[in-house]
Design a protein around this motif. Sequence first.
Motif, PDB file in Angstrom:
ATOM      1  N   CYS A  59      33.016  11.274  16.333  1.00  0.00           N
ATOM      2  CA  CYS A  59      32.022  12.359  16.258  1.00  0.00           C
ATOM      3  C   CYS A  59      32.702  13.692  15.967  1.00  0.00           C
ATOM      4  N   ASN A  60      33.849  13.926  16.603  1.00  0.00           N
ATOM      5  CA  ASN A  60      34.591  15.169  16.325  1.00  0.00           C
ATOM      6  C   ASN A  60      34.962  15.249  14.854  1.00  0.00           C
ATOM      7  N   ARG A  61      35.484  14.134  14.334  1.00  0.00           N
ATOM      8  CA  ARG A  61      35.895  14.123  12.925  1.00  0.00           C
ATOM      9  C   ARG A  61      34.688  14.284  12.007  1.00  0.00           C
ATOM     10  N   ALA A  62      33.611  13.543  12.310  1.00  0.00           N
ATOM     11  CA  ALA A  62      32.414  13.636  11.473  1.00  0.00           C
ATOM     12  C   ALA A  62      31.823  15.040  11.509  1.00  0.00           C
ATOM     13  N   LYS A  63      31.845  15.666  12.700  1.00  0.00           N
ATOM     14  CA  LYS A  63      31.311  17.020  12.815  1.00  0.00           C
ATOM     15  C   LYS A  63      32.143  17.999  11.997  1.00  0.00           C
ATOM     16  N   ARG A  64      33.482  17.859  12.092  1.00  0.00           N
ATOM     17  CA  ARG A  64      34.351  18.748  11.310  1.00  0.00           C
ATOM     18  C   ARG A  64      34.122  18.558   9.820  1.00  0.00           C
ATOM     19  N   GLU A  65      34.066  17.308   9.390  1.00  0.00           N
ATOM     20  CA  GLU A  65      33.865  17.053   7.969  1.00  0.00           C
ATOM     21  C   GLU A  65      32.494  17.540   7.508  1.00  0.00           C
ATOM     22  N   GLN A  66      31.486  17.372   8.369  1.00  0.00           N
ATOM     23  CA  GLN A  66      30.155  17.858   8.013  1.00  0.00           C
ATOM     24  C   GLN A  66      30.153  19.380   7.904  1.00  0.00           C
ATOM     25  N   GLU A  67      30.849  20.047   8.823  1.00  0.00           N
ATOM     26  CA  GLU A  67      30.942  21.505   8.756  1.00  0.00           C
ATOM     27  C   GLU A  67      31.656  21.944   7.493  1.00  0.00           C
ATOM     28  N   VAL A  68      32.718  21.205   7.127  1.00  0.00           N
ATOM     29  CA  VAL A  68      33.448  21.532   5.894  1.00  0.00           C
ATOM     30  C   VAL A  68      32.559  21.332   4.681  1.00  0.00           C
ATOM     31  N   ARG A  69      31.804  20.203   4.679  1.00  0.00           N
ATOM     32  CA  ARG A  69      30.900  19.947   3.556  1.00  0.00           C
ATOM     33  C   ARG A  69      29.836  21.040   3.460  1.00  0.00           C
ATOM     34  N   GLU A  70      29.256  21.379   4.607  1.00  0.00           N
ATOM     35  CA  GLU A  70      28.213  22.406   4.598  1.00  0.00           C
ATOM     36  C   GLU A  70      28.773  23.754   4.159  1.00  0.00           C
ATOM     37  N   ALA A  71      29.990  24.064   4.645  1.00  0.00           N
ATOM     38  CA  ALA A  71      30.606  25.335   4.242  1.00  0.00           C
ATOM     39  C   ALA A  71      30.893  25.346   2.749  1.00  0.00           C
ATOM     40  N   ARG A  72      31.392  24.197   2.229  1.00  0.00           N
ATOM     41  CA  ARG A  72      31.679  24.123   0.796  1.00  0.00           C
ATOM     42  C   ARG A  72      30.398  24.250  -0.025  1.00  0.00           C
ATOM     43  N   GLU A  73      29.352  23.542   0.427  1.00  0.00           N
ATOM     44  CA  GLU A  73      28.077  23.631  -0.295  1.00  0.00           C
ATOM     45  C   GLU A  73      27.509  25.040  -0.238  1.00  0.00           C
ATOM     46  N   ARG A  74      27.660  25.681   0.951  1.00  0.00           N
ATOM     47  CA  ARG A  74      27.140  27.050   1.088  1.00  0.00           C
ATOM     48  C   ARG A  74      27.907  28.006   0.179  1.00  0.00           C
ATOM     49  N   ILE A  75      29.228  27.835   0.146  1.00  0.00           N
ATOM     50  CA  ILE A  75      30.039  28.706  -0.706  1.00  0.00           C
ATOM     51  C   ILE A  75      29.682  28.500  -2.172  1.00  0.00           C
ATOM     52  N   GLU A  76      29.524  27.224  -2.562  1.00  0.00           N
ATOM     53  CA  GLU A  76      29.157  26.950  -3.947  1.00  0.00           C
ATOM     54  C   GLU A  76      27.800  27.563  -4.280  1.00  0.00           C
ATOM     55  N   THR A  77      26.862  27.445  -3.325  1.00  0.00           N
ATOM     56  CA  THR A  77      25.536  28.036  -3.551  1.00  0.00           C
ATOM     57  C   THR A  77      25.623  29.549  -3.647  1.00  0.00           C
ATOM     58  N   ILE A  78      26.387  30.141  -2.727  1.00  0.00           N
ATOM     59  CA  ILE A  78      26.544  31.597  -2.735  1.00  0.00           C
ATOM     60  C   ILE A  78      27.176  32.055  -4.034  1.00  0.00           C
ATOM     61  N   LEU A  79      28.255  31.352  -4.437  1.00  0.00           N
ATOM     62  CA  LEU A  79      28.949  31.752  -5.665  1.00  0.00           C
ATOM     63  C   LEU A  79      28.035  31.632  -6.877  1.00  0.00           C
ATOM     64  N   GLU A  80      27.254  30.546  -6.887  1.00  0.00           N
ATOM     65  CA  GLU A  80      26.377  30.330  -8.028  1.00  0.00           C
ATOM     66  C   GLU A  80      25.330  31.440  -8.149  1.00  0.00           C
ATOM     67  N   ARG A  81      24.667  31.741  -7.034  1.00  0.00           N
ATOM     68  CA  ARG A  81      23.615  32.762  -7.129  1.00  0.00           C
ATOM     69  C   ARG A  81      24.196  34.167  -7.211  1.00  0.00           C
ATOM     70  N   ILE A  82      25.348  34.390  -6.545  1.00  0.00           N
ATOM     71  CA  ILE A  82      25.939  35.722  -6.603  1.00  0.00           C
ATOM     72  C   ILE A  82      26.502  36.008  -7.987  1.00  0.00           C
ATOM     73  N   ASN A  83      27.100  34.982  -8.602  1.00  0.00           N
ATOM     74  CA  ASN A  83      27.598  35.184  -9.968  1.00  0.00           C
ATOM     75  C   ASN A  83      26.456  35.582 -10.899  1.00  0.00           C
ATOM     76  N   GLY A  84      25.322  34.872 -10.737  1.00  0.00           N
ATOM     77  CA  GLY A  84      24.168  35.235 -11.559  1.00  0.00           C
ATOM     78  C   GLY A  84      23.647  36.616 -11.229  1.00  0.00           C
ATOM     79  N   LEU A  85      23.607  36.947  -9.914  1.00  0.00           N
ATOM     80  CA  LEU A  85      23.127  38.264  -9.496  1.00  0.00           C
ATOM     81  C   LEU A  85      24.024  39.368 -10.040  1.00  0.00           C
ATOM     82  N   ILE A  86      25.337  39.188  -9.906  1.00  0.00           N
ATOM     83  CA  ILE A  86      26.273  40.215 -10.371  1.00  0.00           C
ATOM     84  C   ILE A  86      26.184  40.372 -11.882  1.00  0.00           C
TER      85      ILE A  86
END
Length: 744
Positions: free
Chosen positions: A324-351
């Motif tokens: 569970c610890n490992r799965a939680k860490r990996e899920q947090e990493v996945r969510e952070a990566r997806e969030r960063i990709e989403t942020i970069l995608e929309r921010i690049n367009g916004l900028i």
Amino acid sequence: MRADEEAADAADGEAVGKSDADAGGRGEQPRTERGTETRVVTDGGVDAAIEGASVEQYAGIVGALEDGVYVLDADGHFTFVNEAMVELTGYDETELQGEPASRIKDRETGERTETALAALRNGETEDLDRTFDLSVQPKRGGPIACEEHVTALFDDGRFRGVVGIVRDISDRRRHRELISQLQETSRSLMQAPSRESVADIVANAARQVLGFELSAVRLYDADERVLRPTATTDATDDQLPERPVYALDEGQPGTVFASGEPAVYDDVRTIEDPDGEFGPVRSAMYFPIGVHGTLTVASTTVGAFDENDRQVAALLAINAAAACNRAKREQEVREARERIETILERINGLIQNTVEVLVEATTREQVEAGVCEQLVAVEPYTFAWLGRPDVRAETISAREWAGSQPGGPATSSDGEPPIDVADVAEPIGGDTPGAQALECEGPKVLEGAALEDAGGWFQSAAENGVRSVMAIPLSYTDSNYGVLYVCADQTDAFDQREKVVLQALGRAVANAINAIESGRILSANKVIELEFTVDDRDLLLSRLSGRAGGTIASAGTVTQEDGSLRLYLTAQDADTDEVMAVLDADDAVESASRVAEHDDEALFDVTVTESLIATLVDHGAVPKSIVSENGIARYNIELPYEAEAREVFGLVEDNYDSTDLVGYHEHERPVQTQQEFRAALAERFTDRQETALRTAYLGGFFEWPREVDGDELAEGMDISRPTYHQHLRAAQHKVFEELFEGGY
């Protein structure tokens, strides 16, 4: 030979197998010798124990062994079995006497034994010293996994039978299978992508590995602070449907999770106040899965669990916690990566879109409206408005806005925006996010309950689905051009990355507004000339003329890379030493030097961090002249529009005492073309001056190193060198005078 004598002859190292079992192996394998006596090599300790024993004593020793021992005659029929063999098979000794070995052996082993005996009887082989696995079929119950070692018996070279030792290895095999299952479960757990997947694997592993059909895994819900059933076996669903949700102080799972200590009950009816939750369950084990939940294993039988079951269940829970610890860490990493990709995608367009607006805009209004429109086009932003500071009223007033409430129309039925900011005027220096952002020149965020309780337009925004608001200052050097409010339909929408990006966007907007405001005067053909005086010792020029006397005037300014302002000041009819002393002692002056002095005039190079001149320039003004006498500074500036003139004068009047408007004029200012500039210079040059300047430029006199010297240029004009330099200096002076006169 009697059966007990045969047993005594058969008492070899394999027959005395207990010492081998204790040692974890069989040591040296037994050896048979042809002759009138069969002699077998055994473990040294056993040899010492039976050395010198009689035939009856040998038989007693064999009978006491924990491993089963038997003797077959040459035809493969039992002639002897010890007590351990009787217990293993469930047959009495008399029931086995004279029976073929196939009576208790599985088919494959029985056929193998018959084949080996036939070969020995026919003299085809004399070797029958081997160990192999077999399944013993007892009188009652299922097959028992065993290991058998057999050795041939000879008497004077004549084959007379075999002796065999049978060891029950079912526990060892179950242990090996258990380890294999645990290893496979561990591999599956380490590959589980989520806590829910871990729960499914553990619930099924409790059934497959331990053999108990009733098991359940509850995971901890941190938001609600409860344990929720997440995974159960099919039998649990059938016999115990709708398992309850427990708080941390409820039921055995809640107690075990809170304490971190497992609990095992041989009879759940001994638990106080069971609340009827056990149904057909009679015994149960509860184990914490770290900080993630609990594992429950149950049985309908009282006292169903032994120590091995407890250890295996505890190991499952420990492995589940790690997974569970490992799965939680990996899920947090996945969510952070997806969030960063989403942020970069929309921010690049916004900028990209915002920069395009800033580049193409020709007016401040276009910049302000365009930025708001681009922001609300990007999720999760739903509404944005931009407010300008009103210096006279000391408020921030909304000028442009765009967007709607989340999922709603851009305007309501009466044509107005659902979030009404048209009449918003926030006090400068107040406690609103916009006022605080202007004061600290950094972003401010309002969200959650604080947003709902803020009142004003914030309450209207919250009622229309806004969950967080961010105020961004529009600051360029020392000038504030307003505040940009951005609304989002998500709580925590403005994390640190978002703040950095939007703050940089705010600086870009302020820079664009500054460029537009500064450029308006350069392209304007109709300007406002504003003249005012200030009698305030907060001004450097007022302090200088008040203390040193004479006339202090600005001869030009340069803004440096670090934001400081470089002033060129002239002092006429003043004590220049006193001027220098005043400059050196002034707190607002970073550095000062006397550049030149002749007759009654001197030039000073002064660097300051703040100046009214810089503030005027940042607001789009072009200083024409700045002179100070007797502590009173007189400013003559040009501005492009009447609105800006009122705003600039109000800014000065509100910040400096004794400010008086002296003159206000509107007049045409024709734009001078390049050709007109050249023509104006040509009219001022003499022929000799123009020739000297042109030949010097074309001949490379201004290059470094010089391609020609003054002697060659003078010779070309057929004049002396001093005369040539006189013409050249006069021409240069007229160029610089035309270029810099009246410009600051």
